[in-house]
Design an enzyme around this catalytic site. Sequence first.
Site, PDB file in Angstrom:
ATOM      1  N   HIS A 154      34.254  28.280  74.889  1.00  0.00           N
ATOM      2  CA  HIS A 154      35.590  27.712  75.109  1.00  0.00           C
ATOM      3  C   HIS A 154      35.628  26.201  74.872  1.00  0.00           C
ATOM      4  O   HIS A 154      36.687  25.639  74.689  1.00  0.00           O
ATOM      5  CB  HIS A 154      36.064  28.040  76.531  1.00  0.00           C
ATOM      6  CG  HIS A 154      36.363  29.502  76.711  1.00  0.00           C
ATOM      7  ND1 HIS A 154      37.641  30.022  76.695  1.00  0.00           N
ATOM      8  CD2 HIS A 154      35.543  30.570  76.862  1.00  0.00           C
ATOM      9  CE1 HIS A 154      37.592  31.321  76.841  1.00  0.00           C
ATOM     10  NE2 HIS A 154      36.324  31.695  76.957  1.00  0.00           N
ATOM     11  N   ASP A 363      38.427  18.228  73.624  1.00  0.00           N
ATOM     12  CA  ASP A 363      38.837  19.486  74.249  1.00  0.00           C
ATOM     13  C   ASP A 363      38.555  20.631  73.280  1.00  0.00           C
ATOM     14  O   ASP A 363      38.795  20.489  72.077  1.00  0.00           O
ATOM     15  CB  ASP A 363      40.340  19.442  74.555  1.00  0.00           C
ATOM     16  CG  ASP A 363      40.684  20.128  75.875  1.00  0.00           C
ATOM     17  OD1 ASP A 363      39.943  21.056  76.265  1.00  0.00           O
ATOM     18  OD2 ASP A 363      41.672  19.737  76.507  1.00  0.00           O
TER      19      ASP A 363
END
Length: 459
Positions: A154, A363
């Site tokens: 992720h 991110d």
Amino acid sequence: MSRVVVVSNRVPDPRTGEVAGGLAVGVHAALAGTGGLWFGWSGDEGAADESPEVLVHEGIRYVTLDLSQEEIDGYYNGFCNNALWPLFHYLLGFLKYDRREFEIYLRVNARFARTLLPRLQPDDIIWVHDFHLIPLASELRRLGARQPIGFFLHTPFPDYDVLRALPTHREMLRGLCAYDVIGFQTEPDLHSFRNCLDAADLGTIEEADRREPSRLRASPCADVYPIGIDVDDCATRAVESVTPRPEKTMASFGGRALVLGVDRLDYSKGLPERFQSFERLLERYPEHVGQLVLMQIAPPTRQGVRAYAEIRETLEQLAGNINGTYAQMDWVPIHYLNQGVERARLLGIMRSAKVGLVTPIRDGMNLVAKEYVAAQDPEDPGVLVLSTLAGAACELDGAVLVNPYDLDGVADALHQVIEMPQAERRRRHEAMMQVLRRNDVHAWANRFLEALRGQHVDA
Ligand code: ADQ
């Protein structure tokens, strides 16, 4: 169809009703379709030798383990959040490595494997999530598991020159190579992974393969699977909750335009830079003083880790200073909420915000960016201002892209979007909605699981 087994660090409690976040939604749908099993940490502290708790809810079997305090400190707060998280986000200044914590990380992964193995069926496919569980496949293989095992990361995956700052980076790469399928959020992450394999010259993997009776492989099938959201669910909830609560929220700002930030309180999310950019906007464009409000919603996370207490303090000070400098009798520039907000309400607030300000300094993807777009009124949408360093920037080119370190650049972008004509806002919004629908959370899960099913020995 083969049963899906999902393994993740944390497993949501189905009894609370709310399935939070993109991962949970996508995984939940895949599990529900096959009567699947979801395995991981309960989030609680308990004796390391206790047997797992099993809960069956709507056809899905949730199996959770407690971790001992030593395991929580060494595995979760330690190696996962003090070493791997900053490393994978290119933030070497936050990296703390401790050999003992790495050993506990391996031990927890081995315990996960031992507990999971007797619950597996021969034709299962196993989908492991995130950096907490990189060694899990090799542990399962060591115990004789032959099912296809896939891994989805992720977070970003760093370049080799960053990765090699971790003393055990070769072990981590070897752990990844025990998977049959590896998924990354973006092309640059996949590219870094391939470069790391070349640069680390992992010829030794093949040696390990020969010694293992199982099916360890030297080059797993790696690809890009950008995680998405449930677009219609977000849009519906946003519309339903926009009245009457966020109207009240807006009323409390005297109808002023809202710039919204929503993030876990994490140093990778660029929050100090965001507050400073907003200050820069007020400094350089005084016409916005008294007219705009930055609402930042940031619930604390990972409170056992020092860096998280520090970022909280930094932000409180910054917000206090900026508000102290600019506040007027009936207006404060930054409305900073240190708490979580219920999902429907959050989406309603997103819909009311003229600007979604999503400026992480790194991110993996960033689902808030996607949720903000899906929550907008298509007739009169707000504008997404998005960091080029978020994975989402690879897909959402209808956003106004900024470098989060460039405070003046972010201030300029904010100034520009406040005045952006409706036609341009609609054009940008429409383009992004097309991407969101194409790559939604169901497409993400289905594509990954299809690749994994293709790895079945009997497939
Ligand atoms: P996170 O770092 O947690 O996820 P993000 O992708 O933004 O970041 O997901 C957060 C989720 O929590 C979103 O669904 C959001 O709505 C929700 N949330 C955030 N703040 C909230 C608040 N104050 N109240 C309620 N809900 C809140 C990791 C990676 C990301 C990657 C995701 C999924 O770091 O890069 O996008 O996994 O792969």
